[in-house]
Design a protein around this motif. Sequence first.
Motif, PDB file in Angstrom:
ATOM      1  N   VAL B  79       0.912  -1.028   0.137  1.00  0.00           N
ATOM      2  CA  VAL B  79       0.010   0.084  -0.100  1.00  0.00           C
ATOM      3  C   VAL B  79       0.702   1.248  -0.035  1.00  0.00           C
ATOM      4  CG1 VAL B  79      -1.698   1.314   1.184  1.00  0.00           C
ATOM      5  CG2 VAL B  79      -1.965  -1.206   1.025  1.00  0.00           C
ATOM      6  N   LEU B  80       1.876   1.308   0.810  1.00  0.00           N
ATOM      7  CA  LEU B  80       3.024   2.491   0.723  1.00  0.00           C
ATOM      8  C   LEU B  80       3.376   2.893  -0.462  1.00  0.00           C
ATOM      9  CD1 LEU B  80       4.290   4.493   2.604  1.00  0.00           C
ATOM     10  CD2 LEU B  80       6.144   3.002   3.006  1.00  0.00           C
ATOM     11  N   SER B  81       3.722   1.671  -1.225  1.00  0.00           N
ATOM     12  CA  SER B  81       4.429   2.032  -2.485  1.00  0.00           C
ATOM     13  C   SER B  81       3.339   2.540  -3.487  1.00  0.00           C
ATOM     14  CB  SER B  81       4.981   0.695  -3.027  1.00  0.00           C
ATOM     15  OG  SER B  81       5.819   0.100  -2.000  1.00  0.00           O
ATOM     16  N   ARG B  82       2.159   1.999  -3.400  1.00  0.00           N
ATOM     17  CA  ARG B  82       1.347   2.463  -4.463  1.00  0.00           C
ATOM     18  C   ARG B  82       0.672   4.122  -3.911  1.00  0.00           C
ATOM     19  NH1 ARG B  82      -0.995  -0.413  -8.049  1.00  0.00           N
ATOM     20  NH2 ARG B  82      -2.800   0.523  -8.137  1.00  0.00           N
ATOM     21  N   LEU B  83       0.698   4.357  -2.871  1.00  0.00           N
ATOM     22  CA  LEU B  83       0.501   5.669  -2.444  1.00  0.00           C
ATOM     23  C   LEU B  83       1.303   6.638  -2.791  1.00  0.00           C
ATOM     24  CD1 LEU B  83      -2.000   6.268  -0.640  1.00  0.00           C
ATOM     25  CD2 LEU B  83      -0.413   6.518   1.404  1.00  0.00           C
ATOM     26  N   LEU B  84       2.742   6.053  -2.674  1.00  0.00           N
ATOM     27  CA  LEU B  84       3.857   7.055  -3.019  1.00  0.00           C
ATOM     28  C   LEU B  84       3.728   7.114  -4.639  1.00  0.00           C
ATOM     29  CD1 LEU B  84       6.582   5.746  -0.525  1.00  0.00           C
ATOM     30  CD2 LEU B  84       5.600   8.142  -0.767  1.00  0.00           C
ATOM     31  N   ALA B  85       3.587   5.976  -5.436  1.00  0.00           N
ATOM     32  CA  ALA B  85       3.651   6.093  -6.869  1.00  0.00           C
ATOM     33  C   ALA B  85       2.339   6.884  -7.300  1.00  0.00           C
ATOM     34  CB  ALA B  85       3.836   4.482  -7.283  1.00  0.00           C
ATOM     35  N   GLY B  86       1.205   6.766  -6.614  1.00  0.00           N
ATOM     36  CA  GLY B  86       0.057   7.487  -6.890  1.00  0.00           C
ATOM     37  C   GLY B  86       0.179   8.921  -6.707  1.00  0.00           C
ATOM     38  N   ASP B 222     -12.492  16.236  -8.138  1.00  0.00           N
ATOM     39  CA  ASP B 222     -13.171  15.957  -9.240  1.00  0.00           C
ATOM     40  C   ASP B 222     -12.614  14.781 -10.057  1.00  0.00           C
ATOM     41  OD1 ASP B 222     -15.438  17.180  -8.538  1.00  0.00           O
ATOM     42  OD2 ASP B 222     -15.079  18.818 -10.504  1.00  0.00           O
ATOM     43  N   LEU B 223     -11.180  14.709 -10.168  1.00  0.00           N
ATOM     44  CA  LEU B 223     -10.518  13.854 -10.803  1.00  0.00           C
ATOM     45  C   LEU B 223     -10.432  12.517 -10.059  1.00  0.00           C
ATOM     46  CD1 LEU B 223      -7.318  15.497 -12.338  1.00  0.00           C
ATOM     47  CD2 LEU B 223      -9.284  14.507 -13.446  1.00  0.00           C
ATOM     48  N   ALA B 224     -10.188  12.613  -8.883  1.00  0.00           N
ATOM     49  CA  ALA B 224     -10.156  11.252  -8.030  1.00  0.00           C
ATOM     50  C   ALA B 224     -11.400  10.791  -8.187  1.00  0.00           C
ATOM     51  CB  ALA B 224      -9.938  11.782  -6.583  1.00  0.00           C
ATOM     52  N   ALA B 225     -12.607  11.455  -8.209  1.00  0.00           N
ATOM     53  CA  ALA B 225     -13.993  10.946  -8.276  1.00  0.00           C
ATOM     54  C   ALA B 225     -14.124  10.292  -9.599  1.00  0.00           C
ATOM     55  CB  ALA B 225     -14.811  12.212  -8.051  1.00  0.00           C
ATOM     56  N   ILE B 226     -13.525  10.915 -10.523  1.00  0.00           N
ATOM     57  CA  ILE B 226     -13.732  10.086 -11.804  1.00  0.00           C
ATOM     58  C   ILE B 226     -12.889   8.911 -11.943  1.00  0.00           C
ATOM     59  CG2 ILE B 226     -13.128  10.493 -14.343  1.00  0.00           C
ATOM     60  CD1 ILE B 226     -13.787  13.662 -13.740  1.00  0.00           C
ATOM     61  N   SER B 227     -11.741   8.719 -11.370  1.00  0.00           N
ATOM     62  CA  SER B 227     -10.647   7.709 -11.079  1.00  0.00           C
ATOM     63  C   SER B 227     -11.657   6.629 -10.386  1.00  0.00           C
ATOM     64  CB  SER B 227      -9.670   8.076 -10.605  1.00  0.00           C
ATOM     65  OG  SER B 227      -8.844   8.728 -11.679  1.00  0.00           O
ATOM     66  N   PRO B 235      -6.704   1.386 -13.743  1.00  0.00           N
ATOM     67  CA  PRO B 235      -5.924   0.180 -12.978  1.00  0.00           C
ATOM     68  C   PRO B 235      -5.105  -0.577 -14.057  1.00  0.00           C
ATOM     69  CG  PRO B 235      -8.262  -0.014 -12.602  1.00  0.00           C
ATOM     70  CD  PRO B 235      -8.224   1.156 -13.585  1.00  0.00           C
ATOM     71  N   PRO B 236      -3.887  -0.998 -13.862  1.00  0.00           N
ATOM     72  CA  PRO B 236      -3.465  -1.040 -12.526  1.00  0.00           C
ATOM     73  C   PRO B 236      -2.420  -0.184 -11.935  1.00  0.00           C
ATOM     74  CG  PRO B 236      -1.951  -2.363 -14.109  1.00  0.00           C
ATOM     75  CD  PRO B 236      -3.133  -1.813 -14.791  1.00  0.00           C
ATOM     76  N   ASN B 237      -2.609   1.126 -12.883  1.00  0.00           N
ATOM     77  CA  ASN B 237      -1.763   2.389 -12.155  1.00  0.00           C
ATOM     78  C   ASN B 237      -2.210   3.016 -11.265  1.00  0.00           C
ATOM     79  OD1 ASN B 237      -0.537   2.443 -14.704  1.00  0.00           O
ATOM     80  ND2 ASN B 237      -1.875   3.627 -16.060  1.00  0.00           N
ATOM     81  N   ALA B 238      -1.185   3.475 -10.287  1.00  0.00           N
ATOM     82  CA  ALA B 238      -1.569   3.704  -9.042  1.00  0.00           C
ATOM     83  C   ALA B 238      -1.932   5.079  -9.183  1.00  0.00           C
ATOM     84  CB  ALA B 238      -0.407   3.445  -7.940  1.00  0.00           C
ATOM     85  N   ASP B 239      -2.925   5.428  -8.269  1.00  0.00           N
ATOM     86  CA  ASP B 239      -3.628   6.695  -8.116  1.00  0.00           C
ATOM     87  C   ASP B 239      -4.499   6.755  -7.007  1.00  0.00           C
ATOM     88  OD1 ASP B 239      -4.733   9.389  -9.498  1.00  0.00           O
ATOM     89  OD2 ASP B 239      -6.162   8.330  -8.575  1.00  0.00           O
ATOM     90  N   TRP B 240      -4.736   7.859  -6.181  1.00  0.00           N
ATOM     91  CA  TRP B 240      -5.454   7.679  -4.975  1.00  0.00           C
ATOM     92  C   TRP B 240      -6.778   7.258  -5.199  1.00  0.00           C
ATOM     93  CZ3 TRP B 240      -2.636  12.638  -2.766  1.00  0.00           C
ATOM     94  CH2 TRP B 240      -1.364  12.664  -2.556  1.00  0.00           C
ATOM     95  N   PRO B 258      -6.452   0.388   3.443  1.00  0.00           N
ATOM     96  CA  PRO B 258      -5.738   0.765   1.891  1.00  0.00           C
ATOM     97  C   PRO B 258      -6.698   2.084   1.544  1.00  0.00           C
ATOM     98  CG  PRO B 258      -5.955  -1.777   1.993  1.00  0.00           C
ATOM     99  CD  PRO B 258      -6.444  -1.306   3.339  1.00  0.00           C
ATOM    100  N   ALA B 259      -7.952   1.672   1.404  1.00  0.00           N
ATOM    101  CA  ALA B 259      -8.837   2.799   0.990  1.00  0.00           C
ATOM    102  C   ALA B 259      -8.811   4.050   1.957  1.00  0.00           C
ATOM    103  CB  ALA B 259     -10.299   2.167   1.137  1.00  0.00           C
ATOM    104  N   LEU B 260      -8.613   3.775   3.249  1.00  0.00           N
ATOM    105  CA  LEU B 260      -8.509   4.917   4.128  1.00  0.00           C
ATOM    106  C   LEU B 260      -7.455   5.864   3.831  1.00  0.00           C
ATOM    107  CD1 LEU B 260      -9.897   3.896   7.723  1.00  0.00           C
ATOM    108  CD2 LEU B 260     -10.848   5.787   6.025  1.00  0.00           C
ATOM    109  N   VAL B 261      -6.081   5.038   3.763  1.00  0.00           N
ATOM    110  CA  VAL B 261      -4.849   6.393   3.599  1.00  0.00           C
ATOM    111  C   VAL B 261      -5.109   6.858   2.346  1.00  0.00           C
ATOM    112  CG1 VAL B 261      -3.480   4.854   5.176  1.00  0.00           C
ATOM    113  CG2 VAL B 261      -3.592   4.161   2.848  1.00  0.00           C
ATOM    114  N   ALA B 262      -5.364   6.221   1.145  1.00  0.00           N
ATOM    115  CA  ALA B 262      -5.616   7.136   0.158  1.00  0.00           C
ATOM    116  C   ALA B 262      -6.594   8.191   0.413  1.00  0.00           C
ATOM    117  CB  ALA B 262      -6.027   6.118  -1.020  1.00  0.00           C
TER     118      ALA B 262
END
Lengths: 316, 289, 350
Positions: B79-86, B222-227, B235-240, B258-262
Amino acid sequence: MRLRFLLRRLAMLAGTLLVSSFVIFSALFLAPGNPIAVLSGGRSLPPDAVRILEARYHLNDPFLAQYWLWLKGALHGDLGISIALREDVSTLIASRIGTTAALVLYASLLILLIGIGLGLAAGLRPGLLDTSVLAVTAISAAIPSFVAAIVLILVFSVKVRWFPSLGNGQGVFGTIHHLTLPAVALAISSLAIVARVTRASVREEFRREHVQTAVSRGIPHRQVVMRHVLRNAAIPITTVSGITIASLIAVSAVVERAFSLNGLGAYLVAAATSKDFAVVQGISLVLVTAFVLVNVVVDVLYAVLDPRVDLGARAR
Amino acid sequence: MIARAEPGVHLGRRSGLGILRATGPAGIGSAIVISAATFLAIFGRLLAPHDPNLGQLAYAYVGPLGGHPLGFDGQGRDVLSRLLAGAGTSMLGPLAVVVISIAVGTLLAVSAAWRRGAYDAVVSSGLDVLFAFPGILLAILAATVFGAGLLAAVLALSVAYTPYVARVLRGAALRERAQQYVAALEVQGASAISICLRHLIPNMLPLIVAQATILFGYAMVDLAAISFLGLGVQPPNADWGVMISENQSGVVQGYPLPALVAGICIVLVVVAFNVLGERLYEQAQPERV
Amino acid sequence: MSTASAANASTSAGPAGRHASGRALLEVRDLVVELPVEGSLRPVLHGLSLSIQPGEALGLVGESGSGKSMTARAIDRLLPPGARVRGTIRFDGRDVMGMEGPELRRFRTEVAMIFQDPRAHTNPVRRIGDFMTEALRTNEGVPLREAEHRAIQLLESVGIEDGPRRLRQYPHELSGGLLQRVMIATALLTRPRLLLADEPTTALDVTTQAEVMAILDELRREMGLAMLFITHDLELAAAVCDRTAVMYAGRVMEVRVSSLLHDDPLHPYTAALAAARPRIDATLPRLAAIPGRPLSAFEAPADACAFASRCPYVQEECGRRQPELVELDGGLTRCRRAVELRGTLGARRA
Ligand SMILES: Nc1ncnc2c1ncn2[C@@H]1O[C@H](COP(=O)(O)OP(=O)(O)OP(=O)(O)O)[C@@H](O)[C@H]1O
Ligand SMILES: [Mg+2]
């Protein structure tokens, strides 16, 4: 005078809807590939179906004629057929619009009652309450609906199990029960924004010189607050509340997805994913119409509340 | 009569740092959060301790472990890696929206305020039509037409935000246009473009920056909502936003981390942009505070 | 501090003996007002004393920022939140500072305020009729019809003929001059005993200024109202007021019968003010500006004459002690050298 303003505003509304329906319709032709492929979402169709589509969309007519026929159909409630579900789009919309309307209405009520209530309380009473409202709303204004959704699901349906996390529910109480978490998720950031604007407007009106005039004439404090501070603050409060409520109409799609509600927005997203073009067009048209209508209501309310609005000119 | 103090004709322009200091501790705290997020957006991928896309299904929804302080997501990815990459896409998308809509909005606003007349009327009514399309709806339409993806979402939001930018800036540009120094420069034969570029827009800069800051928060949501809806970053690209949607089922199953930290990352950055934007706005129009 | 004797001087002296019979309608003594500025309190009035007899008009002149508006606001208890006030204000013998609730509101109906900017001081979303009659209806329970009738009558007396139509209009539909006349009529509607007029004509154009001023002056005399008239304009104050007080840096520097103020001032500051006014009849080679910059109350030293830094007659002693407000030639002055300079400060000689 007032009537002319209203007519003018309605004419603008019609113009806006005409142009936006054109935008929605012509999006079909912006998409790469021929319209049949777009309408079928890339599925291969039997010749019969192709002929039905061609007839329905008048694909062999000139572009503007096609638009005109589509618009005429839409005005009569005929929005085409969903390729994926093989059903009339208007039937599908009709069966889902209730959920979305209930959700947006519920959230609007929360915004108006709690948002404005908190804002008034904070604006009228400086001190601890004010400070805490400011701090809480600063954070909740930044909580996106889907983040609110997971937190609410986690707390209220996984941990304490007060509310269901998914689905629509039966009957009035069932619906309210099922829609409470979604409505809160949908309302939370708008509620915070409305509360902040309400507070700021009340504060600003308190500082106005004409309020000083009223005080200098020995008008009782209560009446100064009601007749001058709140009456005048009602103008920006109404505008902001209206605009935020209008914006819920689109965001409801996100909340419906997060809570698996069977509403228009969730359906729109599903159709967008599966490229069910007729459905996307139909729902977009409905949502844009609702959005524009709410904005017109806000404009009219604004003109009613503020005599300085030049009723002959365009409303802003 | 006794002379009254004349208000200063030209307000001195302040340095960026001076303006930031004037926004107070909340503003400075926000600026720190924003800088940290920007740093992660640039270097997050390099800092990620593990491959953000490497799934080990055996570790699905396993909590924090040694070397994996935030545990694993539903597909057994760190999760940490995805958070950083995202952080990269999560910040880059809003940045693009802000840059485009501010650039186009400023151009339209200043040109409309300068030319006025028919041109202004055309621009204004064109923008009025765009007002009819909420950003998310336009993005859904764009995703249907051009296919889901970050680019379509960014363009759709840019189009949807432009009228808001243009409306605010047009008012400011009209006010600035009416200033006497503009008339003086015109009389001296300065060209419209040079007056706009060298005086009008620089004088509007505090307001433009404030607008951009506030807009960034909205664009991020808005962008996060659309994602989240599956129509933005794929997916699988990382994004919050994607992380929340991927791990929503975990929330119901009792693995919310995982969902909460994002979600927390998004809220933190958006709060920072909102607070800083609000302060900058107050600075930009001191008479309204 | 010198204030005790100054207050004595201002009250016992009386306005040149003309109204010495009754007690003062308004009496302000040693008023100190401090306002919060960026966390600390900053003085804006610094031991201000003045008195107004029933039916008398007192002018209050001074440069921008000298505290004229704050004086009026302090009297009507309209200071911004967080203000700290010391000293006494008595209205008709009653202690204004101690008033609360209904008593304070009753006091405010006896003291009417006219503001500089009529546009900002009327609620833009309420009709003129509502604005005019609000106080009558709420405070005295006068029925709407009668209140409107009285409003129309007063509008007539300020020169507005079509009252019934005006009552239905909104403030933005009236010109500034018209609105200020409405303000005056509104102020008079509740039959106050004291008018606080804070630069009532400054926001208007010159011809309207004269009209509005004439109406105000005439109605005031007719109704026998007392007035505190605030202005920048020494000549205007002299024309409409019995006495004029000159303020500087939150203090009263001189009080004098208006007719003598211009030609025979007691304080060098008054003389400088009079000389700085452009005159049509005297062609001066160059406008005589007062050298230096006006000090605000918080900048003025507590232990020196506030005007010392700009005064052409300054002596070393002026910087050591704050002079007291003392009686001289039927007026009051706060100058150490007043006796020495008397008769030499007249504007035409300056
Ligand atoms: N709300 C406030 N907070 C702090 N200081 C204030 C406030 N309002 C006014 N002041 C200060 O108080 C002083 C006196 O102001 P006041 O308005 O009484 O001046 P004035 O003599 O009426 O000037 P003018 O002729 O410009 O109306 C000024 O120095 C001003 O800066
Ligand atoms: Mg003043």
